[in-house]
Design a protein around this motif. Structure first.
Motif, PDB file in Angstrom:
ATOM      1  N   UNK C 223      -2.435  73.011  54.172  1.00  0.00           N
ATOM      2  CA  UNK C 223      -1.529  72.034  54.800  1.00  0.00           C
ATOM      3  C   UNK C 223      -1.898  71.947  56.330  1.00  0.00           C
ATOM      4  N   UNK C 240      11.371  69.487  57.409  1.00  0.00           N
ATOM      5  CA  UNK C 240       9.951  69.476  56.762  1.00  0.00           C
ATOM      6  C   UNK C 240       9.850  69.573  55.329  1.00  0.00           C
ATOM      7  N   UNK C 241       9.861  68.473  54.623  1.00  0.00           N
ATOM      8  CA  UNK C 241       9.741  68.666  53.183  1.00  0.00           C
ATOM      9  C   UNK C 241       8.521  69.231  52.437  1.00  0.00           C
ATOM     10  N   UNK C 242       8.518  70.285  51.899  1.00  0.00           N
ATOM     11  CA  UNK C 242       7.450  70.937  51.247  1.00  0.00           C
ATOM     12  C   UNK C 242       7.683  70.798  49.954  1.00  0.00           C
ATOM     13  N   UNK C 243       6.519  70.236  49.215  1.00  0.00           N
ATOM     14  CA  UNK C 243       6.450  70.038  47.767  1.00  0.00           C
ATOM     15  C   UNK C 243       6.645  71.542  47.036  1.00  0.00           C
ATOM     16  N   UNK C 244       7.225  71.184  46.033  1.00  0.00           N
ATOM     17  CA  UNK C 244       7.563  72.443  45.146  1.00  0.00           C
ATOM     18  C   UNK C 244       6.316  72.952  44.300  1.00  0.00           C
ATOM     19  N   UNK C 247       4.676  75.337  46.316  1.00  0.00           N
ATOM     20  CA  UNK C 247       5.262  76.528  46.541  1.00  0.00           C
ATOM     21  C   UNK C 247       4.945  77.436  45.049  1.00  0.00           C
ATOM     22  N   UNK C 248       5.136  76.437  44.283  1.00  0.00           N
ATOM     23  CA  UNK C 248       4.830  77.109  42.735  1.00  0.00           C
ATOM     24  C   UNK C 248       3.467  77.725  42.459  1.00  0.00           C
ATOM     25  N   UNK C 249       2.653  76.834  42.943  1.00  0.00           N
ATOM     26  CA  UNK C 249       1.063  77.299  42.973  1.00  0.00           C
ATOM     27  C   UNK C 249       0.739  78.432  43.755  1.00  0.00           C
ATOM     28  N   UNK C 250       1.140  78.473  45.082  1.00  0.00           N
ATOM     29  CA  UNK C 250       1.098  79.480  45.997  1.00  0.00           C
ATOM     30  C   UNK C 250       2.290  80.119  46.166  1.00  0.00           C
ATOM     31  N   UNK C 294      -4.533  69.358  51.091  1.00  0.00           N
ATOM     32  CA  UNK C 294      -3.578  69.090  49.903  1.00  0.00           C
ATOM     33  C   UNK C 294      -4.317  68.690  48.607  1.00  0.00           C
ATOM     34  N   UNK C 298      -2.170  69.949  45.281  1.00  0.00           N
ATOM     35  CA  UNK C 298      -1.550  68.578  44.727  1.00  0.00           C
ATOM     36  C   UNK C 298      -2.320  67.739  43.603  1.00  0.00           C
ATOM     37  N   UNK C 355       6.030  70.471  37.836  1.00  0.00           N
ATOM     38  CA  UNK C 355       6.519  69.456  38.737  1.00  0.00           C
ATOM     39  C   UNK C 355       7.054  68.379  38.034  1.00  0.00           C
TER      40      UNK C 355
END
Lengths: 709, 479, 577
Positions: C223, C240-244, C247-250, C294, C298, C355
């Motif tokens: 990011x 700050x929105x952080x995609x799950x 977080x799931x991946x890392x 990303x 993503x 996701x």
């Protein structure tokens, strides 16, 4: 790791020297986490006495505390107090040799951890820092360094009230919490936990929201999802005070931690983390964890906490090559096969040609000829007759399986259940003999057994207890990676409700309850209603469909029903689906073409459906998926269901009730394609899906854009 | 108390509590510590066990030797079952039992007014238990003559079939334990057979050596004698003597390292390259003793992942990491401070470097009666490499580590440790899909070892059975 | 890998010479003084990146500049003693005709001239980077982490385009490397621009890197945002929105808010193609990096960036052959230990499904079969985040007047070669602090250890020079006192003038006067534009002396190398005179 260890000891001495307190190190064991994740077993025995690798859970906790040098222990019992009590009184922990100077049981009427903590505070038993653990912690990590760090912090700053001991694990790990992952946002420089959230979070969005001032105030943030939270907290008495200050706290993490961190400005309390990268720490928080931790123990990840160290008196396990543990006095037939990672207790006999692998078998079990047991947990005195197959299931004490039974993965067979010959126990079924009497959850009475499930003359019936903490019941059930149970065999038994709704729970459940309330066991009355809601609702909707009422009226009725019984949207959806499909098929039978029928039913009442779907604007269309799944399931046992499915799906799309990606997600979802019939039904819808792929990509396009700049 | 809070319980805390608590709780305490591996590795175990047995004897109220032995045996069983792989515990129990028997025999001799020199010899063997073993470098033949058990052992020693190895002693002991009279008879008959040629030689030593088998006979007799006529004075000094016997045992435990180190100069010469592994107090002291006079190079295999921390510690600071627990564990300065060049290598380099090594010195966890040994993992590899390069392998070990057990089932002797030490537990996929086994010990067969150095001096592996025979009574081999 | 050991000769450096929007005072006329030629410690700015390239053995250097600055730069290249002293071959200077000052770096890379100029793996540098850190170390790190079994990573040859085969572990499929430096701590100026980045640790290699290796500080970039953009987001969303999915991946994401992108990038060739494909990419540092980072986690983003076509080529872009390719791609990367994304493949399918459908944990094979296209493995963009220790090698971008001064003075402090000898001296050390000692009269104070006096500087009696950098042909008249000043060429400072924290442009003149009398000239925190004359008796603080105010100089964010005006000078008044 050696330097770390050294450091631990290095700054150990001065710390202990500097705040040399005469108060002993105390610990609180929450023997009952006030959840029902282990039901039906927890109906009859307290959770902390369930055998893990043939040793009661609480033994591990005691061992952990003992090796950590704890001197005073307070065990906080909930249900089945007397059992816990006399177990402990018989255990070595009260004997003179016990490392604990004091071991006290506390009983209270509290029905949530929050209440328990407040109660503890009122009793004022805890003078200094204390360790708070659950009755199901399995850990061998030494707490010296953690304690030292905690004390160092606290001498610097009184507001550092709590230190959570967390075990680092990889991004994917069997022992980590599954469907609901905790996410810790940590300031690595101060080891301070700044933010806590769970995935998926309450407002079903798939974003973790980090506060802007966190970003501005800290140069560096670690967002950690790779941690095993064993629930080991080192607390100061202030923690209790905080608990009793806020009466709405129920859960230690979701409730307490989250909110304390959130209003840091108010109370100025800081909570810290101590992340260890060696040793073992885990919590048997649910059946999935039970499975994982058992595996860890048998394959010696938790050494020295392994069967052959014979934690309790009278155990005599011996390690053999390939992590096979056998107690003295195991009777094996000459040509039975014991594969690796197996534990067999004393007095168990295994018949010819039986194959045991990756399983834990208690004492005095009888296992007949040609039995296949794989990844199963057989507790004491269970008996399994010839030719039966048990895979990845739990068979509790005194349960007996007849000849040639098949127990599918995930099945739970509770105490004393008798399965007759040749019965197949489905994967998701939980069979018990005990039923909780409604007025007081404590004592039990024998439910009448249900030959459907256990066969003629068997004992036991399908367990469904509607006051379930639906945290991650079946999702984190025993079998987890490949959910085998195929819903296609179901008619709308309440059973399938409970599985399904606990399945998709993490979305709607959390989204409609306050996070804490999911810990509260809802009182039994309304949950009773919740059960029969489906039946009422379906009935009413169906009738009004037949009579062709106004959508609005139906909606009204439905809402009323729902309010009165506080049913979940899932149930609402189901009700709608069931009635609609029923109506549909009836129309079709009566000669209307499928298409018209669909139009007639769905187009007309599209609002009804729309009202039951709440995830239009989230990117995870769990509701829609759920909806479609229900539809699919429902259609599996209608004739030419596949045709209906296609047309209904298309209709819904063009009515824009279901978003394209909603459909896509359903299509991708594993449940949509397990079991023959499910797939069969689904097959026809493929071309629709393929047609939609393109557009759905566009969709995800813009939803990617949104956070890109 | 705060100490207790910060420091995990271990040997020190146990010894402290031992002073105050009665036997049975402290046995419990000890066993739980063993189970939690909070007391581990031979030395601490030995110390704890002996201390505990001393308590047992002190608290023993009865007058009957047989009861005392029974008591010790029963306590011993509990301790052994707690952690059967710490053979030292068993050794210590047997040693103490042996002491009791000696005392009993002596009293018996006193009563039966046996030959004074006999008694005298017994007295020697009692006060200086090392005496008979120090003389033990006589031709085995004589012992075959005098000592039936030994004859069995030695024969079985020569035939290398492990199954045999196992059966022999047990069979024998089954005799002793179940039917002492028959044993006595047997012994008697054998003795009768060979005693004739023996008598002319009037040196004290053979009689001293007849004593064991005579005892064998006598114990059985005088046990019931003790039972019916319970003479107060005998029982009094029974306890007293056993106690100072145990005290001597404790002295032996303390001194063994020094005694071993005393031999260092005979074995380590200047400019040699010595290879060793694991953090072993004994070895360190041994090398240090040599370092006072001579300059040599030490290549130290770090034995990852079990002992590497301790190894690094011992090399850098001269203190093992866990030695903060037992404070009486005296500090010594690291080798490098003594001007010795130390090269630390990973175990994987052992074979490569072996060609340049002039001597391998191994520490051991325990030594078995057949001359094999159980040592920290990696030992076998080292020994094997040494064999290939014809490098002499020397094992330094206190006698207390020497146990009368025969390795009929090696799996029984080897402990499997924390799998997480070898594979990071974080690696979820690995943990899920791979079975990791992490043995803490290796079994090194006798033929890979060239020399044992104990506190009694140097012995060939094939000769250990003698020392076993001198230190353990055949009756006690199975507890 | 032929070039694993020493940098490939085919390795290209692209130095972007921007207008330096933030130096409005000195770069007002790009045709005669482009930013690239501003003296930093008496050397033209562009000398530093050039020297850096040569130091690490990269000789194929292209300087990209707008046409109007072309002439000056060429001239400088042939005349400026420092630039001429650089080793051969000389850098080629490229001035694409339709390159304007406002053009973003991304667009710039899409210009046909640049496209044709780049034929292989390349390094992108700004002209204002001062990097003490040895480039070779970086290059090694990049090659170790990202090198494939194949040799070239694609590119253009005389024979035409090298196909991006998928032999070996992604031949021509390597990731890139960027460099970030800490802006806080010592040597930091206030209001320096920062970037917000999120990184995840690389999987620990079987063989741990040596203690001095940069690889210890190299992590995987997931990011990247300029901080002001971040602030916009946080303002609009309150958080700050952080995609799950991230977080799931890392499992472990580190967020750094005080570091700054040094704009040094090691790119494989395909990045050029990616930039070409995506017209929307404004600037390299923001869009390219942001999106690329990303795309690593993503799902489907890689496809949208057209990476599939780039990696597999158009013809195989349809699903099954695509998946075909991807399968053995995955196998290969499974085998590899060097590739950062090694274990990602095991993750991708479940996470991205997770996701989509809540709690769906289905085995991967199912996932594979269900996902329409096999998931595309995007090579990672690595980030070397310089640890904030005491004496780390200097990495700075000189893009504000403050920095210009600060860095110049800092460089001035470096011991000269004369003092410490050739090899001990820093690469930026000058031959001598004071070129001609004898030209300095005895009765004046010049602190040699922290000042820098260039060729034929005239210093008169009773002057006091402290922490100054003084350019060629400057004249310091009698009794002038200079503290922390930067004098470019041909500056004349009159008698008894007092200057503190000033930057004096070329040929400018500060008139002096008699020491007695109430009139005096005292300048503090001032910038004097080229050729300006400040007459006697001016007392100014924090001012800019220039012919005309160029308001537009401020605030064009899409500046040539995406300058953003640091708040430092936003408040500076500009007196018209």
């Amino acid at each position: 790791m050696p330097p770390k260890g050294k450091r631990g000891h290095a700054n150990d001495k001065p710390k202990s020297g500097e705040d040399e307190r005469d108060e002993p190190l105390q610990a609180v064991i929450l023997a009952d986490p006030f959840e029902t994740r282990f039901s039906p077993f927890t109906l009859e025995r307290p959770r902390c006495l369930l055998p893990l690798a043939n040793t009661p859970l609480i033994e591990y906790t005691f061992e952990f505390l003992a090796s950590a040098g704890v001197e005073e222990v307070f065990v906080y019992c909930g249900a089945h107090r007397e059992q816990v009590e006399d177990y402990i009184n018989r255990s070595k922990w009260v004997s003179r040799s016990s490392p604990f100077a004091k071991l006290e049981l506390i009983q209270s009427t509290s029905n949530s951890i929050g209440d328990a903590m407040r109660d503890l505070d009122s009793r004022g038993l805890l003078i200094g820092d204390f360790i708070m653990v659950y009755g199901d912690v399995v850990s061998n990590l030494p707490l010296e360094s953690a304690l030292a760090a905690h004390r160092a912090r606290r001498t610097k700053d009184k507001n550092a009230i709590m230190t959570m001991v967390l075990r680092a694990a990889g991004t994917s790990h069997r022992t980590k919490a599954r469907s609901v992952n905790p996410v810790f946002v940590i300031d690595p420089s101060k080891d301070r936990c700044l933010h806590f959230e769970q995935m998926p979070n309450k407002d079903g969005s798939n974003f973790l929201s980090i506060d802007s001032e966190l970003l501005s105030s800290n140069q560096e943030l670690d967002v950690r999802q790779d941690l095993i939270d064993a629930g080991i907290d080192i607390c100061t008495p202030d923690v209790l005070a905080l608990w009793s200050d806020n009466f709405d706290f129920q859960a230690p993490r979701k409730g307490f931690l989250h909110s304390v961190l959130k209003d840091y400005e108010l109370n100025g309390k800081t909570i810290h983390t101590h992340i260890v990268t060696d040793h073992y720490a885990a919590r048997v928080r649910n059946l999935h964890a039970y499975d994982a931790v058992s595996k860890d123990i048998t394959s010696r990840w938790a050494y020295p906490l392994c069967p052959d160290s014979n934690l309790i008196q009278g155990q005599s396990y011996r390690l053999q090559k390939g992590n096979i543990y056998k107690e003295d006095g195991v009777i094996l037939a000459r040509d039975c096969v014991i594969n690796s990672k197996t534990v067999i207790g004393r007095g168990t006999s295994i018949g010819e040609k039986s194959v045991i692998s990756n399983s834990i078998i208690g004492r005095n079990c009888y296992i007949g000829r040609g039995v296949t047991i794989d990844g199963a947990y057989i507790w004491d005195h269970a008996s399994i007759a010839d030719g039966t197959t048990v895979k990845r299931a739990i068979v509790a004490n005194e349960a007996s399986l007849g000849k040639k039974c098949i127990v599918e993965p995930g099945a739970l067979i509770s105490y004393g259940v008798i399965i007759k010959d040749g019965v197949t126990v489905r994967g998701e079924s939980r069979i018990t003999r005990a039923k909780r009497r409604r007025e007081n959850g404590e004592d039990l009475d024998e439910g009448k057994s249900d030959p459907e499930v256990v066969g003629e003359g068997g004992g036991g019936f399908e367990f469904h207890d509607s006051d379930e903490d639906d945290e991650d019941e079946v999702v984190d059930g025993l079998v987890h990676r490949q959910p085998m149970y195929n819903l296609s065999h179901h008619n709308l038994s309440n059973e399938s409700i409970s599985t399904l709704n606990s399945d998709s729970e993490a979305d709607f459940q959390v989204s409609h309850h306050t996070p804490s309330s999911s810990f509260l066991s809802t009182t039994s009355q309304d949950s009773d209603h919740a059960a029969n809601f489906d039946h009422d609702a379906t009935g009413s909707i169906y009738d009004s469909l037949v009579e062709g009422h106004e959508t609005a009226n139906i909606q009204l009725e439905l809402t009323a029903l729902r309010m009165s019984t506080n049913a979940s949207d899932h149930q609402v959806r189901r009700a709608i689906i069931v009635s609609f499909v029923k109506r549909l098929s009836q129309l079709v039978k009566s000669g209307t073409s499928v298409k018209d029928a669909v139009v007639q039913v769905f187009k007309q009442h599209k609002d009804l459906i729309e009202r039951s779907i709440f995830d239009k604007n989230t990117s995870v269309k769990s509701d829609q998926v759920d909806f479609l799944l229900l539809l699919q399931t429902e259609l599996t046992h209608r004739e030419n269901g596949n045709m209906i499915l296609v047309s209904v799906a298309t209709k819904l799309i063009e009515l824009d009730v279901i978003g394209d990606d909603g459909l896509m997600q359903w299509w991708d979802s594993p449940k949509s394609s397990e079991g023959e019939d499910m797939r069969k039904v689904k097959e026809k819808t493929r071309q629709l899906v393929d047609f939609l792929n393109q557009s759905s990509e566009e969709e995800s396009e813009d939803d990617d854009e949104e956070d890109s700049d | 108390m705060a100490q207790g809070a910060t420091i995990a319980p271990g040997l020190t805390s146990f010894l402290k509590s031992l002073k105050t608590t009665p036997v049975d709780p402290s046995v419990e305490h000890f066993t739980s510590l063993l189970k939690r591996r909070q007391i581990r590795s031979s030395r601490p175990c030995a110390i704890a066990t002996v201390a505990l047995l001393l308590r047992v004897v002190i608290e023993f109220k009865g007058k009957d030797a047989a009861k005392l032995m029974e008591r010790i045996r029963q306590v011993g069983r509990r301790m052994i079952s707690a952690q059967p792989r710490e053979l030292v515990v068993g050794n210590m129990v047997r040693r103490v039992l042996g002491l009791v028997r000696e005392v009993v025999d002596e009293n018996a001799d006193v009563e039966t007014n046996a030959a004074s020199d006999n008694a005298h010899s017994h007295h020697d063997s009692l006060t200086r238990p090392n005496l008979n073993s120090s003389i033990s470098n006589f031709s085995p033949l004589k012992h075959v003559a005098t000592e039936p058990t030994d004859s069995n052992l030695s024969q079985s020693e020569h035939m290398s079939d492990s199954g045999e190895l196992y059966r022999r002693p047990s069979l024998l002991t089954s005799h002793t334990s179940y039917a002492p009279t028959s044993n006595a008879l047997m012994v008697h008959s054998l003795f009768g057979l060979f005693s004739q040629p023996e008598t002319p030689s009037t040196s004290s030593t053979p009689t001293g050596h007849q004593s064991p088998d005579r005892k064998g006979m006598l114990t059985s007799l005088n046990l019931e004698r003790l039972a019916n006529l319970s003479m107060s004075n005998t029982t009094i000094d029974l306890r007293a003597e056993v106690m100072d016997g145990i005290k001597e045992l404790q002295d032996e435990l303390e001194q063994s390292d020094e005694l071993i180190a005393a031999n260092a100069l005979d074995h380590i010469h200047s400019n040699e390259i010595i290879l060793t592994h694991t953090a072993s107090t004994t070895v360190q002291k041994f090398l240090l003793a040599a370092a006072r006079k001579r300059k040599f190079t030490v290549v130290h295999a770090e034995t990852y992942p079990h002992d590497h921390t301790a190894t690094h510690g011992i090399l850098l600071t001269g203190k093992k990491r866990e030695s903060h627990q037992d404070d009486e564990d005296d500090v010594w300065k690291p080798l490098t401070a003594a001007g010795i060049q130390v090269v630390v290598i990973p175990d994987s380099h052992v074979f490569a470097i072996m060609s340049r090594v002039s001597k391998v010195i191994l520490a051991t966890h325990t030594v078995l009666a057949n001359g094999g040994l159980v040592a920290a993992a990696g030992a076998r590899m080292i020994a094997k490499a040494a064999k290939d390069h014809q490098t002499p392998v020397v094992v330094v070990s206190g006698v207390y580590k020497l146990s009368p057990v025969y390795p009929f089932d090696i799996e029984e002797l080897i402990e499997y440790g924390d799998a997480g030490k070898t594979v990071p537990y974080e690696d979820g996929d690995f943990v899920e899909k791979v079975d990791v086994e992490n043995p803490l010990y290796d079994y090194v067969p006798a033929d890979l070892v060239d020399l044992y150095i104990t506190n009694l001096g140097g012995h060939a592996p094939s000769y250990l059975y003698r020392i076993v025979a001198d230190h353990y009574r055949t009756e006690d081999i199975t507890l | 890998m032929p070039h694993a050991t020493l940098p490939t000769p085919g390795f290209q450096a692209l130095i972007l010479c921007g207008p330096g929007a933030s130096f409005s005072t000195f770069t007002s006329a790009p045709q005669d003084t482009p930013k690239a030629l501003l003296p930093v410690a008496n050397r033209p700015m562009v000398w530093y990146p050039l020297e850096w390239c040569y130091r690490m053995g990269v000789t194929d250097i292209t300087i990209v500049t707008p046409p109007e600055s072309l002439k000056v730069i060429e001239a400088a290249m042939s005349q400026n003693p420092h630039l001429t002293s650089l080793p051969t071959p000389k850098p080629t200077i490229l001035a694409p005709k339709d390159l304007t000052h406002e053009m973003g770096t991304g667009e710039l890379c899409r210009l046909s001239e640049v496209q044709s100029a780049i034929t292989g793996d390349f390094i992108v540098l700004p002209c204002d980077i001062i990097c003490e850190l040895d480039g070779t170390a970086l290059l090694d790190a990049w090659l170790i982490e990202e090198a494939g079994l194949g040799a070239a990573s694609g590119g253009m040859r005389s024979t035409g385009k090298i196909p991006l085969g998928i032999g070996g572990e992604k031949l021509g499929r390597r990731g890139g490397l960027g460099v970030w430096y800490q802006t806080k701590g010592e040597g930091s100026t206030k209001g320096e621009e920062t970037d917000f980045i999120a990184t995840t640790p690389l999987p620990t290699p079987i063989v741990p890197p040596p203690a001095d290796s940069l690889r210890l500080n190299i992590s995987n970039l997931v990011y990247s945002l300029p901080t002001d953009t971040l602030n916009d987001i946080t303002e609009s969303k309150k958080c700050l929105p952080i995609r799950h999915s991230l977080i799931r991946k890392h499992g472990r994401v580190k967020m750094l808010s005080t570091y700054r992108d040094s704009h040094i990038y090691f790119f494989p060739y395909w990045v050029m193609e990616m930039i070409k494909k995506n017209e929307s990419f404004e600037s390299v540092s923001e869009e390219v990096l942001g999106w690329w980072a990303k795309a690593g986690w993503q799902h489907g983003l890689g496809d949208k960036l057209g990476l599939r076509e780039i990696f597999y080529g158009q013809e195989t872009s349809d699903s099954e052959s695509g998946s075909q390719v991807a399968e053995d791609e995955i196998d290969v990367s499974r085998l590899s230990t060097t590739w950062a994304g090694g274990e990602d493949n095991t993750e991708v399918a479940p996470t991205m499904l997770a996701s989509r459908v809540a709690n769906s944990n289905l085995p991967q094979h199912a996932a594979r079969s269900i996902t329409r296209k096999s998931n595309l493995t995007v090579p990672p963009i690595l980030a070397y985040v310089q640890p904030s220790a005491a004496n780390v090698p200097l990495i700075r971008r000189v893009d504000t007047a403050h920095l210009l001064l600060a860095i110049s003075l800092r460089l001035a402090k470096l011991p000269s070669i004369a003092e410490v000898g050739k090899d001990a001296a820093s690469p930026f050390a000058h031959a001598a602090k004071i070129t001609h000692r004898r030209m300095i009269p005895t009765k004046c104070r010049v602190e040699a250890e922290n000042s820098l006096l260039a060729d034929n500087v005239v210093v008169e009696e009773k002057t006091n020079i402290k922490e100054c950098v003084i350019g060629v042909n400057c004249k310091i008249r009698e009794g002038a006192r200079l503290l922390r000043c930067l004098l470019m060429e041909n500056v004349e400072v009159g008698p008894n003038v007092q200057l503190t924290d000033c930057i004096l442009g070329r040929r400018c003149k500060i008139e002096g006067g008699a020491s007695k009398g109430d009139e005096k000239t005292v300048l503090k925190d001032c910038e004097v534009q080229d050729g300006q004359v400040v007459e006697w008796g001016t007392e100014a603080k924090n001012e800019k002396f220039m012919r005309f105010a160029l308001g537009d100089g401020e605030g064009d964010d899409a500046g040539f190398d995406d300058q953003v005006v640091s708040d430092g000078e936003a408040d500076e008044g500009i007196p018209l005179r």
